[in-house]
Enzyme design. Structure first.
Site, PDB file in Angstrom:
ATOM      1  N   GLU A  39      70.384  58.460 -18.006  1.00 59.23           N
ATOM      2  CA  GLU A  39      70.300  57.070 -17.599  1.00 59.23           C
ATOM      3  C   GLU A  39      69.162  56.460 -18.410  1.00 59.23           C
ATOM      4  OE1 GLU A  39      69.829  56.790 -13.371  1.00 59.23           O
ATOM      5  OE2 GLU A  39      69.472  54.631 -13.457  1.00 59.23           O
ATOM      6  N   ARG A 266      67.816  72.850 -12.027  1.00 61.48           N
ATOM      7  CA  ARG A 266      66.900  72.022 -12.818  1.00 61.48           C
ATOM      8  C   ARG A 266      65.751  72.865 -13.310  1.00 61.48           C
ATOM      9  NH1 ARG A 266      67.418  66.636 -11.344  1.00 61.48           N
ATOM     10  NH2 ARG A 266      65.504  66.009 -12.366  1.00 61.48           N
ATOM     11  N   LYS A 276      61.597  60.730 -14.021  1.00 60.03           N
ATOM     12  CA  LYS A 276      61.292  59.534 -14.811  1.00 60.03           C
ATOM     13  C   LYS A 276      60.595  58.480 -13.956  1.00 60.03           C
ATOM     14  CE  LYS A 276      65.497  59.547 -16.320  1.00 60.03           C
ATOM     15  NZ  LYS A 276      66.774  59.181 -16.926  1.00 60.03           N
TER      16      LYS A 276
END
Ligand code: ATP
Ligand code: MG
Length: 561
Positions: A39, A266, A276
């Site tokens: 994103e 992850r 982020k």
């Protein structure tokens, strides 16, 4: 090692390569098509590197394709700066995408698929508020409650959805929901919202749309439209796989080559933030010097810190791909960059905390050399040689001299001998001090004929580095340590309270050997006995490099005196 990941060894076998191999064997796939779908709402970090190495690495190893896809369904967060940074970072890591795509490329198709679900009675326009939708959704132990708008007619839903698209509703007043099962044990299947109203200018589509599709609806369809075979994401999307499959099952799309979603764990790295949103907070608060601050585990921060793409790829190889959640030690990352730079970085001498030392017998006793020729790398002679200038006055590091010390101290003390790296054996004779008792000058004598030689009767205790005080390059060196005092900053409620105030130490007056004056951005050196340093890309000027510590020579925790 080469710069590009494309000429590198393949990724170690893992459960996903097993799945692919089985798919090939059983005829479910005859090629591999992956995508990396960030994103564009921030810079990429070390966690993304793991996903990049996996997705692009699989495409490389199976001669397949990997698209870079911007997951840009949320118009308000996007910024072209992030897009440029993402592309630069993927390329810098050594990977080439097959194509660049945007989820927004598919907005027209997504809209039509939404209409198809409406026509099949599988989607409805809901007028519950976002809070009500949340309350109606139920919990893990209680089923959800059906919305009173759930059973509108197809015609009514179509007309309302068209009105949504035409801008007839305010944000938050209506949304489109898939009609699945309010009692499903998977909350994501309790009539998930698939479209919402949002009045925002989109970076790609401008003001064409005021309704935007949600991630779960968009992602699977984008994968199918691009012909993705293996859609790899992180474990938090495990439940969403049901929705991924449900959407693809209920629309008119190629059912033979349906993509499948697979989840891996992850990367969590000690002392690093891999969110982020949280990284953005630190940047906005001015805690760090931008997204490329060398203390951040962003790709751009690591590049500025002196990490190489090879070292990051090697790190991703070593941590592997599994479904186990864990936290990787920072030492594992650091040893990758140390190994890489040990093999490639030229050696140099740099005195970080200068203390003047005078060779009292310089010019006498045959102590007449004014320079030494030294190899740039002890094992790699092809890296050449350079001249190091020598003279009466030198700088050594403050930490390398003591008036008195016990036997463990392998450096210079009064009355004892050490070897100057690449040069003479010297003996400390006396020292001068200021009022505070701090040593300001050391007097020493050099041993004749001791350059490159052992001399009978002289047993130097150790080797210390130095530079010629009369011919050196003075510049700033930035020393970095972990940005956080807590190894798991992501779990801390108040991130600012665990910021390490000493994570950057700026040394303004370091004395470096003259050759380092010509260093340019992109170059790394081993400052002997200190660590690996690179030229800072932000503050260096032509002919005046500033250096950043990449990593110390040894793991600090294990380092002896
Ligand atoms: P963030 O919370 O930082 O925004 P994200 O998962 O939302 O993280 P995206 O940009 O949406 O970030 O992710 C792009 C891809 O990178 C996704 O496939 C995601 O699963 C993967 N990814 C993100 N963070 C990690 C991580 N820590 N480890 C492995 N893969 C990750
Ligand atoms: Mg995200």
């Amino acid at each position: 090692m080469t710069d590009s990941a494309h000429s590198e060894k393949s990724i170690p076998r893992n459960f996903i390569t097993d799945i692919i191999d089985t798919d090939f064997k059983e005829g479910r796939a005859d090629h591999v098509a992956t995508r990396f779908p960030p994103e564009p709402n921030g810079y990429l970090h070390i966690g993304h590197a793991k996903s990049i190495c996996l997705n692009f690495g699989l495409a490389r190893d199976y001669q397949g394709t990997c698209n870079l896809r911007y997951d840009d369904t949320n118009p308000v967060k996007e910024d072209p700066e992030y897009v440029r940074a993402i592309e630069r970072d993927v390329q810098w890591l050594g990977f080439k995408w097959t194509e660049i795509r945007h989820s927004s490329d598919y907005f027209d198709k997504l809209y039509n698929f939404a209409l198809e679900l409406i026509d099949k009675g599988l989607a409805y326009v809901d007028e519950l508020s976002p809070d009500e939708i949340r309350a109606y959704r139920g919990t893990l132990t209680e089923p959800g409650k059906e919305s009173p708008y759930r059973n509108r007619s197809v015609e009514e839903n179509r007309s309302l959805f068209e009105q949504m698209k035409a801008g007839k509703f305010e944000e938050g007043k209506v949304c489109l929901r898939a009609k699945i099962d309010m009692a499903s044990p998977f909350i994501c299947m309790r009539d998930p919202v698939i479209y919402r109203v949002r009045y925002a200018t989109h970076a790609q589509t401008g003001d064409k749309w005021c309704i935007y599709p949600m991630y779960d609806f968009t992602h699977c369809i984008s994968d199918a439209l691009e012909g993705i075979t293996h859609s790899i994401c992180t474990l938090e999307f495990q439940d969403n796989r049901r929705l991924y499959d449900w959407v693809l099952e209920h629309i008119s799309i190629d059912q033979v080559h349906r993509p499948h979603q697979y989840e891996f764990s992850r990367l969590n790295l000690e002392y690093a933030l891999t969110s982020k949103r949280k990284l953005n907070f630190l940047v906005q608060e001015g805690v760090v010097d931008g997204w490329d601050d060398p203390r951040l585990a962003t790709i751009s921060g690591m590049r500025r810190r002196g990490y190489t793409p090879q070292a990051i790829r090697e790190f991703c190889r070593r941590i592997g791909v599994t479904k186990q959640e864990n936290v990787v030690e920072l030492a594992a990352l650091e040893s990758c960059i140390r190994e890489d730079l040990n093999a490639t970085a030229p050696r140099a001498m740099a005195v970080l905390h200068p203390l003047k030392l005078v060779i009292d017998n310089f010019g006498q006793d045959g102590i007449t050399e004014t320079s030494f020729t030294v190899p740039n790398h002890p094992e790699r002679l092809e890296l050449g040689e350079r001249q190091i200038s020598f003279g009466r006055e030198l700088y050594i590091d403050e930490a390398d001299f003591r008036e008195e010390a016990n036997k463990q101290y392998k450096r210079l003390k009064l009355g004892a001998e050490v070897r100057l790296r690449h040069g003479y054996i010297i003996k400390a004779i006396s020292c001068e001090k200021d009022e505070s008792g701090r040593v300001t000058l050391v007097h020493a004598e050099a041993v004749p004929n001791s350059v490159g030689n052992n001399v009978e009767g002289h047993k130097p205790k150790g080797v210390i580095h130095w530079v010629n005080a009369g011919d050196c390059f003075k510049t700033q060196v930035n020393l970095y340590s972990t940005l956080f005092t807590d190894p798991n900053p992501g779990a801390c409620e108040d991130i600012l309270s665990v910021v390490n105030k000493d994570s950057l130490v700026v040394l303004k007056d370091c004395c470096l050997e003259r050759s380092l004056e010509a260093a340019v951005v992109g170059q790394s050196f081993q400052f002997e006995r200190e660590g690996y340093f690179c030229v800072d890309s932000k503050t260096s000027q032509q002919g005046h490099p500033v250096f950043n510590l990449t990593v110390l020579l040894r793991d600090n925790k294990k380092a002896a005196l």
